[in-house]
Motif scaffolding. Structure first.
Motif, mmCIF file in Angstrom:
data_model
loop_
_atom_site.group_PDB
_atom_site.id
_atom_site.type_symbol
_atom_site.label_atom_id
_atom_site.label_comp_id
_atom_site.label_asym_id
_atom_site.label_seq_id
_atom_site.Cartn_x
_atom_site.Cartn_y
_atom_site.Cartn_z
ATOM 1 N N ASP A 186 6.326 2.838 -5.974
ATOM 2 C CA ASP A 186 7.066 3.697 -5.043
ATOM 3 C C ASP A 186 8.551 3.815 -5.356
ATOM 4 N N THR A 199 7.333 8.475 -1.463
ATOM 5 C CA THR A 199 7.471 7.577 -0.310
ATOM 6 C C THR A 199 8.928 7.253 -0.009
ATOM 7 N N ALA A 256 1.331 5.134 2.283
ATOM 8 C CA ALA A 256 2.527 4.421 1.842
ATOM 9 C C ALA A 256 2.202 2.949 1.603
ATOM 10 N N ASN A 263 1.044 1.821 -1.238
ATOM 11 C CA ASN A 263 0.065 1.742 -2.309
ATOM 12 C C ASN A 263 0.576 2.494 -3.526
ATOM 13 N N ALA A 285 1.323 6.510 -3.716
ATOM 14 C CA ALA A 285 1.429 6.966 -2.321
ATOM 15 C C ALA A 285 1.811 8.437 -2.263
#
Length: 755
Positions: free
Chosen positions: A290, A329, A736, A738, A741
């Motif tokens: 992310d 994200t 979110a 992961n 995302a």
């Protein structure tokens, strides 16, 4: 054209040469065999006005095969001589810079080309002819007129997940030169490591070029080696040396500096470039993360300064800026990003990605260069002068070409050499997928959706080698050979999938050269290949091999075929659950790996199946039939036995042929979040007697699927129907927290069974 009187010999033969196709790769556009042979002399005297670098390469490649002497005396025999127009005579502007011709007769060998690049490519052809005919001492007379179809013929190498030293990178470049590839895409930065010295930002290599440990084994095992990795990087002097080395072989190096995603290694050194405060560290896992570059002014200043140093090192027209797999994200949660979206009237975070790429492109253009990026740079609108590298399939290339942008085709289904190339059970651990030699060879880089004018925007083709599971250079060799040869012929434009066997024979002839070079190439071409086909009471198992099929021996009781086996005489009927083991023998001796295939037969095995939505091209081996072929997927190998669907549900209807009683239904889905693969969200089972009107008999939700870890076995009571339908719901958008995302999740499904 410039005319090179390359070799002249007083020895000759007028004997007629049998019309045997030379074992050249890539095969020339035009080759005409003629009468007679050119006798290879023991000593060649090189005329001293030949292009020095190219001719020196020729000398070194032939090595001890032929002795060389230098002389300016053109009256002696065995002379390499060059005849060129004076500099005042202009070169034909219409001629292709990589075009050449070769005339081989009993009197000598002549090369013609307008450029040193064409001369160099001609030498590659000549080297292969020398290597093939050195033992018999004579090269058949022939005329070759040749030029490539595609201007971009590339190979990529990821040095971030695992690093390869200067000598190994040079070897890689040599492999490209041998088979007339002309572009080396060098992937230099990623989450797992920053590999290029940037003098203005020394912490990029002091901190970003190392990680505390590395993931090992299959991703689903989530295991690590516990060993610090690095610091590993290339100094600017080393890069200059490699660039010069490539230029001498007429290969362009296209450097890749990843942005805005795949930035963890950079953020570990300069956390102020992120949307959050960190701290960060270079990734130890593979996958997508992310934390990405934040599109603020100090980030753009940083990237512009980095690109300044990169562009001074690499003279390539294109600079690769990545642009792929950038989760949104952090941008969604970042006040600065949200304000930037409003300020610039952007639609959303995808528009912010486009804003980011536009700014970088404008800067690179101001330096007289162009950008190329993975097809995610299409998100939110493509930058004006950007080229697209189409990897998720062919759609990115199609969209780019239709809008007047150049594209390089590199779809994962055909061009990802980190995929398995043989039976996954007998291959070293790979990332996944199944891309054998014949599949690479079958690829046509020009999508059928493009008309002739749009097709002009397809610059060429490239294969990619990501190195998550490639820890040393011997494994690099194994993964690219012999598939690089297929790519070579595809890029040259002479691949003919209808005559694949003929190409396969030329590949096998090239193995002698690789053996002399001590290259660790894959021998999957020699192994037994198995294919499940409908037949008999359900399915049959067809075995093939590149050699004489009479050498195939097999067992059906799981025992070793080297001990007690049957001679293969045709497809093996599979009417019950069993294990087939097979191997290839010559003169009673084992010549291949032993292949094993376990079959689990149910009432759906071999039956007619249809899918409402088709799987991704990357994971579509065998199509819908894969779900009823009697093979249970291996959770550690996403090769031949799984179908993968990104952002799509699986709706499969199976025709059992007649009303059939059953009480159990089973299927498997897979979880591998690091690769964006998530368990199904839900599943419903329906039955019908007419294939039109269906009744749901079972439904399960996420909790039940989760508790079963994706291995679903359901008691559906006593049923009796002709049709059964399964709807397996995709997890949807990745949440979110992961990897990946905000992107579409993958759903992997294998066998659907009924008992």
């Amino acid at each position: 054209m410039r005319r090179f009187l390359l070799i002249f010999s007083a020895l000759f033969s007028t004997l007629f040469t049998a019309q045997i196709k030379p074992n050249l790769i890539p095969y020339p556009q035009s080759l005409t065999l003629q009468e007679g042979k050119f006798i290879i002399p023991k000593t060649l005297i090189l005329y001293d006005k030949l292009p020095k670098e190219e001719t020196e390469y020729f000398r070194k490649r032939l090595g001890s095969q032929v002795k060389f002497q230098s002389s300016g005396n053109t009256e002696k025999v065995h002379v390499m001589h060059i005849l060129i127009p004076q500099p005042k005579i202009p070169i034909n502007p219409e001629s292709k810079k990589e075009s050449y011709s070769i005339d081989i007769s009993p009197k000598g060998i002549f090369i013609s080309s307008d450029t040193k690049q064409g001369y160099f490519l001609a030498l590659q052809t000549l080297i292969q002819l020398f290597e093939e005919h050195q033992e018999d001492g004579a090269i058949p007379a022939m005329e070759i007129k040749d030029s490539p179809k595609f201007a971009w013929r590339g190979m990529h190498l990821d040095v971030c997940r695992h690093f390869f030293n200067v000598d190994e990178v040079k070897q890689y470049i040599d492999y490209l030169a041998m088979y007339k590839l002309n572009t080396f895409h060098w992937h230099l930065t990623d989450d797992q490591g920053w590999r290029i010295e940037i003098k203005k930002y020394p912490k990029l290599t002091e901190i970003g070029s190392k990680r505390k440990e590395s993931m090992i084994g299959a991703y689903v095992d989530n295991t690590f080696d516990g060993k610090p990795y690095g610091p590993y990087f290339y100094t600017q002097e080393q890069i200059k040396d490699i660039v010069k080395y490539a230029q001498q072989r007429h290969i362009t190096i296209v450097p890749e500096i990843e942005m805005p995603g795949h930035a963890l290694a950079a953020l570990s050194a300069y956390p102020e470039l992120a949307c959050t405060k960190g701290p960060f560290e270079a990734a130890t896992k593979w996958g997508v993360f992310d934390d990405v570059f934040c599109p603020k002014e100090e980030t753009f200043t940083f990237l512009e300064n980095v690109l300044d140093e990169v562009m001074k090192l690499f003279p390539s027209q294109y600079i690769h800026i990545g642009g792929d797999e950038c989760p949104k994200t952090r941008w969604k949660e970042c006040a600065h990003c949200q304000e930037l979206i409003k300020k610039n009237n952007l639609k959303d975070e995808h528009g912010l990605q486009s804003y980011f790429i536009h700014r970088i492109e404008k800067y690179v253009n101001s330096k007289g260069r162009k950008i190329i990026g993975w097809d995610e740079i299409l998100e939110g609108g493509l930058a004006p002068n950007a080229a697209v590298m189409s990897w998720t399939g062919v759609n990115g290339g199609i969209e780019a070409a239709k809008s007047g942008h150049f594209a390089v085709m590199t779809p994962g289904a055909y061009c990802y050499f980190d995929h398995y190339q043989g039976d996954p059970q007998s291959e070293p651990n790979a990332f996944g997928g199944f891309t054998p030699l014949d599949k690479v060879y079958s690829y046509n880089p020009i999508p059928s959706e493009l008309n002739a004018e749009q097709a002009k925007y397809i610059m060429g083709v490239q294969a990619n080698l990501w190195t998550e599971y490639i820890t040393d250079f011997k494994q690099v060799q194994y993964m690219i050979f012999p598939r690089l040869m297929a790519l070579s012929e595809v890029g040259w434009g002479t691949a003919d999938p209808k005559n694949y066997k003929e190409f396969e024979n030329r590949v096998i002839s090239q193995f002698k050269v690789l053996d002399k070079m001590k290259v660790n190439y894959a021998k999957s071409i020699y192994n037994i290949s198995g294919k499940v086909i409908p037949g008999g009471n359900g399915i049959s198992y067809e075995l093939t091999v590149s050699q004489d099929p009479k050498g195939i021996r097999y067992t059906t009781d799981g025992t070793d075929p080297t001990l007690n086996s049957q001679i293969y005489q045709g497809p093996i009927n599979i009417s019950k659950s069993l294990t087939v083991k097979s191997a290839y023998f010559e003169d009673g001796k084992l010549k291949s790996a032993v292949s094993a295939q376990e079959f689990t037969v149910s009432k759906t095995t071999g039956k007619k199946i249809t899918l409402e939505q088709q799987p991704s091209e990357n994971y579509s081996f065998g199509g819908a039939f894969t779900l009823v072929d009697g093979i249970i997927g291996n959770t550690r190998q996403l090769g031949k036995t799984w179908l993968g669907f990104q952002g799509k549900d699986v709706v499969a209807t199976i025709d059992l042929g007649q009303k059939t009683g059953f009480s159990e239904v089973y299927f498997n889905t897979l979880e591998n979040k690091g690769s964006w693969i998530h368990l199904a969200k839900s599943a419903q089972i329906f039955i019908s007697d007419d294939g039109k009107n269906f009744k749901m008999i079972k439904e399960i939700g996420k909790d039940e699927i989760l508790s079963s870890k994706g291995k679903i076995k359901l008691n559906v009571g006593s049923q009796n129907s002709k049709y059964i339908k399964l709807k397996i719901e995709n997890a949807g958008i990745i949440p979110a927290g992961n990897p990946g995302a905000d992107s579409k999740a993958w759903l992997f499904v294998d066998e659907i069974g009924v008992n």
